[in-house]
Design a protein around this motif. Sequence first.
Motif, PDB file in Angstrom:
ATOM      1  N   MET A  93       0.948  -1.298  -0.129  1.00 54.77           N
ATOM      2  CA  MET A  93      -0.149  -0.134  -0.177  1.00 54.77           C
ATOM      3  C   MET A  93       1.055   1.189  -0.027  1.00 54.77           C
ATOM      4  O   MET A  93       0.714   2.201  -0.678  1.00 54.77           O
ATOM      5  N   LEU A  94       1.753   1.279   0.877  1.00 60.87           N
ATOM      6  CA  LEU A  94       2.720   2.481   0.770  1.00 60.87           C
ATOM      7  C   LEU A  94       3.715   2.664  -0.410  1.00 60.87           C
ATOM      8  O   LEU A  94       3.758   3.635  -0.787  1.00 60.87           O
ATOM      9  N   ARG A 140       2.476   2.095  -3.319  1.00 63.72           N
ATOM     10  CA  ARG A 140       1.623   2.408  -4.052  1.00 63.72           C
ATOM     11  C   ARG A 140       1.516   3.946  -3.938  1.00 63.72           C
ATOM     12  O   ARG A 140       1.717   4.820  -4.985  1.00 63.72           O
ATOM     13  N   HIS A 141       1.430   4.398  -2.762  1.00 66.96           N
ATOM     14  CA  HIS A 141       1.531   5.726  -2.354  1.00 66.96           C
ATOM     15  C   HIS A 141       2.783   6.540  -2.608  1.00 66.96           C
ATOM     16  O   HIS A 141       2.538   7.596  -3.459  1.00 66.96           O
ATOM     17  N   ASN A 182       3.006   6.949  -6.570  1.00 61.49           N
ATOM     18  CA  ASN A 182       2.330   8.253  -6.884  1.00 61.49           C
ATOM     19  C   ASN A 182       2.868   9.344  -6.647  1.00 61.49           C
ATOM     20  O   ASN A 182       2.876  10.533  -7.690  1.00 61.49           O
ATOM     21  N   VAL A 183       3.604   9.688  -5.423  1.00 56.85           N
ATOM     22  CA  VAL A 183       4.284  10.777  -5.087  1.00 56.85           C
ATOM     23  C   VAL A 183       5.474  10.985  -6.056  1.00 56.85           C
ATOM     24  O   VAL A 183       5.459  12.049  -6.695  1.00 56.85           O
ATOM     25  N   ASP A 225       4.397  11.832  -9.713  1.00 57.53           N
ATOM     26  CA  ASP A 225       4.000  12.948  -9.551  1.00 57.53           C
ATOM     27  C   ASP A 225       4.830  14.295  -9.686  1.00 57.53           C
ATOM     28  O   ASP A 225       4.786  15.342 -10.262  1.00 57.53           O
ATOM     29  N   GLU A 273      -3.208   5.917 -11.815  1.00 61.64           N
ATOM     30  CA  GLU A 273      -3.173   6.801 -10.762  1.00 61.64           C
ATOM     31  C   GLU A 273      -1.993   7.744 -11.227  1.00 61.64           C
ATOM     32  O   GLU A 273      -1.015   7.811 -10.242  1.00 61.64           O
TER      33      GLU A 273
END
Lengths: 312, 312
Positions: A65-66, A68-69, A72-73, A76, A279
Amino acid sequence: MRFHSPAIQYFHAVRRTGSIRAAARTLNVASSAVSRQILKLEQEVGSPLFERTARGLTLTTVGEMLARHVMNVLQDLDRFRADVASLSGAWHGNVSIACIESLTESVLPDLIAAHRSRARRVSFTTEVMGSSDVLEALRRGEADIGIAIALRHPPDLRQVALKRFRLGALVAREHPLARRKTVTLEQCLAFPVIQALPELSIYHLLQPLIAQLSETPEPAIQANSIDLMRELAARGVGIAFQTQLGIIRLSRDAQLVFLPLDNAGSPVWSDLGIYVRAERTLPAFTESFLQELIRELGERERRENEAYRHTA
Amino acid sequence: MRFHSPAIQYFHAVRRTGSIRAAARTLNVASSAVSRQILKLEQEVGSPLFERTARGLTLTTVGEMLARHVMNVLQDLDRFRADVASLSGAWHGNVSIACIESLTESVLPDLIAAHRSRARRVSFTTEVMGSSDVLEALRRGEADIGIAIALRHPPDLRQVALKRFRLGALVAREHPLARRKTVTLEQCLAFPVIQALPELSIYHLLQPLIAQLSETPEPAIQANSIDLMRELAARGVGIAFQTQLGIIRLSRDAQLVFLPLDNAGSPVWSDLGIYVRAERTLPAFTESFLQELIRELGERERRENEAYRHTA
DNA sequence: TATAGCTGTTGCCGAAACGGCAGCAACATG
DNA sequence: CATGTTGCTGCCGTTTCGGCAACAGCTATA
């Protein structure tokens, strides 16, 4: 421009390398620093992020999960950097593409060459692999754009385009079937065929059709290289099966003949999908190339359908 | 769980408050700390992020780019937190909704009440505002879900649903027109009407139609409150124009009659859009409510179209 | 026009965080 | 059993962070 906590970059590196020490090497820091950042992260999340083995670290559920975050960060952040750079006129960056072999003959080199002649400061990284690996590379953030046979794709990927091309048989010019306009699978199986190994997606397209037939193919050659299969077919060793994405090349040195495949009276399609991480917002220069890619593939799809309309 | 550099949170607070000292107050830190983090950010980006005025700070172009990135990061962090929490069975969080007034009578309260009875630990924040403010609140990250009249929406918002409802006239039961099944604008303008002020989107729906007519409406009352307009219509002061989203309520105390509006023989539609920030993945519990909202609005759209099919 | 209140910024300094070095135990491989 | 790998942990110097107080610039009010 490093306004994010080192922790997330360290975490990202550890996830990619699967080892703290290896991550430390790529980051040019001491392994203890990396280890401590990971431990701190785990303390703040309140749950272990990796499972420790003697060989290294693998992600836990929370860790994924982390990951994935963090992806994304970081992705981006790349986009932001590109946006700021393009504000001062500097349109540059790297487009990373993961694709299957069928694209390497004409589609991709043509497109990249054309794009480079216009935007010289955009560099490319291309990697050829199997369809499922393409999706996996996208998920892991190792590629920006993926082109693969359209399978069921995971929800964290977005299918931005779907183009269908006819599957066909490649035979040498002297082959008995070469004069036909289309062929059926049964007609082909009377001759030696070059079968694709399961790692190629052509295998999964043809296998169900072959299974329906009563006769089994005459064993000849099995291979896992599109290119090799093509060269073998040109030498008359057997019939190869491929999607037809190289019309131009074929007509140039017409050693090979492409015969659209028919099954039970209807064409056999091979669906090509273009994928992107869901995402994520692509940098402008990547998005620009993506649109050209979609347009070009659409153009080829249209041209092929036109060329073979009378054979459908 | 604070594994992001304090700089981006400080930046986010400064952008929202428009002032370093105000941001520092909400963050419970000294203003000097905030100031220094902003200065450090500007140094790393290599360009000023704010324009300094005597009143405070406003974003530059680069600042807005960073604001976009920071919002993506913080919103995705929220999602990650919710994901981790739901892993240990704790399905909780806050859903923030920005919507126009038409929803407050029945749609939203019904939905929220129903959802709360099933998921008691999901809280709600709802704010009523004009259509363009709804979009702006979404862009600024001050709401998760936005419901507004479907205007042209900016590219950083995603329209997840579009439902159309008939625009109609609200008249008191005793009104001369009350017995009709539908009305035209011309018929209405023969009587005193309650006009919406430009801040209401109904104004922008009706104005072009009124402009086409030769006669000008008889001046009666102008208002900017849907609720007030409805109450005035119930008292026979004039005809109000609204989208019909409160069938249940109307049939309960049938003081008012809703007459679908016809213009040049065809219905007048009011398109309702549901919006979400494009560059964002919603937390599971938010996504869940969003799906219910879409379903419910679709249901109402279907029911209304059924009820008035014979009048179309 | 003077004053009070607001703004962002800066020196100074203590506290916290970061990172490098060396050494530890645990495990895998030869 | 030896060797190489893994992650982890004291120790300690450096960097970063944050609080306090003071400063200059601007605005609104009396």
